[in-house]
Design a protein around this motif. Structure first.
Motif, short mmCIF file in Angstrom:
data_model
loop_
_atom_site.label_atom_id
_atom_site.label_comp_id
_atom_site.label_asym_id
_atom_site.label_seq_id
_atom_site.Cartn_x
_atom_site.Cartn_y
_atom_site.Cartn_z
N UNK A 18 110.34 0.16 0.41
CA UNK A 18 109.70 1.15 1.45
C UNK A 18 109.79 2.34 1.12
N UNK A 19 108.51 3.15 1.02
CA UNK A 19 108.21 4.37 0.60
C UNK A 19 107.83 5.22 1.83
N UNK A 20 108.04 6.52 2.07
CA UNK A 20 107.73 7.33 3.08
C UNK A 20 106.93 8.61 2.65
N UNK A 21 105.78 8.67 3.30
CA UNK A 21 105.03 9.98 2.56
C UNK A 21 104.58 10.83 3.83
N UNK A 22 104.76 12.19 3.67
CA UNK A 22 104.13 13.08 4.61
C UNK A 22 103.51 14.13 3.88
N UNK A 23 103.14 15.22 4.55
CA UNK A 23 102.06 16.05 3.82
C UNK A 23 102.84 16.79 2.62
N UNK A 24 104.04 16.81 2.36
CA UNK A 24 104.90 17.70 1.38
C UNK A 24 105.46 16.81 0.40
N UNK A 25 105.71 15.71 0.70
CA UNK A 25 106.62 14.85 -0.22
C UNK A 25 106.54 13.28 -0.11
N UNK A 26 106.96 12.65 -0.96
CA UNK A 26 106.95 11.08 -0.98
C UNK A 26 108.39 10.70 -1.66
N UNK A 27 108.88 9.72 -0.91
CA UNK A 27 110.29 9.45 -1.43
C UNK A 27 110.47 7.82 -0.96
N UNK A 28 111.27 7.05 -2.06
CA UNK A 28 111.44 5.76 -1.67
C UNK A 28 112.81 5.79 -0.72
N UNK A 29 112.62 5.03 0.42
CA UNK A 29 113.54 4.93 1.43
C UNK A 29 114.67 3.88 1.47
N UNK A 30 114.30 2.50 0.99
CA UNK A 30 115.00 1.48 0.87
C UNK A 30 114.44 0.60 0.13
N UNK A 31 115.49 -0.36 -0.55
CA UNK A 31 114.89 -1.49 -1.16
C UNK A 31 115.35 -2.79 -0.44
#
Length: 110
Positions: A18-31
């Motif tokens: 699961x990857x989240x993205x907003x205007x400033x960043x992107x990061x993996x949240x969980x596997x």
């Protein structure tokens, strides 16, 4: 904030990230790792609030994409050569890393 999921599809088990993205960043949240079964995968994706899913083109991709679409997910099947180019910076090859790279590619619009 948008959440998308990348799937590295295997014959028996699949890796999901699961990857989240907003205007400033992107990061993996969980596997997560689960059976390669549309019901198992769909249940986990729905529990995470995911609507968009990316998976790499392969032997299992077409039927799995079709089944996930029937469950209401927006599915993108990515061409393998382009996906490899996106992850070329990584020397380590694992199912979990591939799932993360697919999720990141989907989140960035590639």
């Amino acid at each position: 904030m948008e959440s998308v999921a990348g799937l590295d599809v295997g014959v028996k088990k699949s890796a999901l990230c699961l990857v989240t993205r907003d205007a400033a960043s992107m990061r993996p949240v969980c596997r997560h790792r689960t059976a390669t079964d549309p019901s198992s995968i769909g249940t986990w994706l729905a529990s995470q609030g995911v609507v968009r899913v990316g998976l790499e083109a392969g032997a299992q991709s077409s039927w799995l994409a079709r089944e996930l679409e029937h469950r209401g997910f927006e599915v993108t099947v990515m061409e393998a050569r382009r996906q490899r180019a996106f992850g070329a910076y990584s020397k380590v090859k694992t199912d979990e890393r591939d799932a993360r790279l697919i999720g990141e590619a989907l989140a960035t619009g590639l």
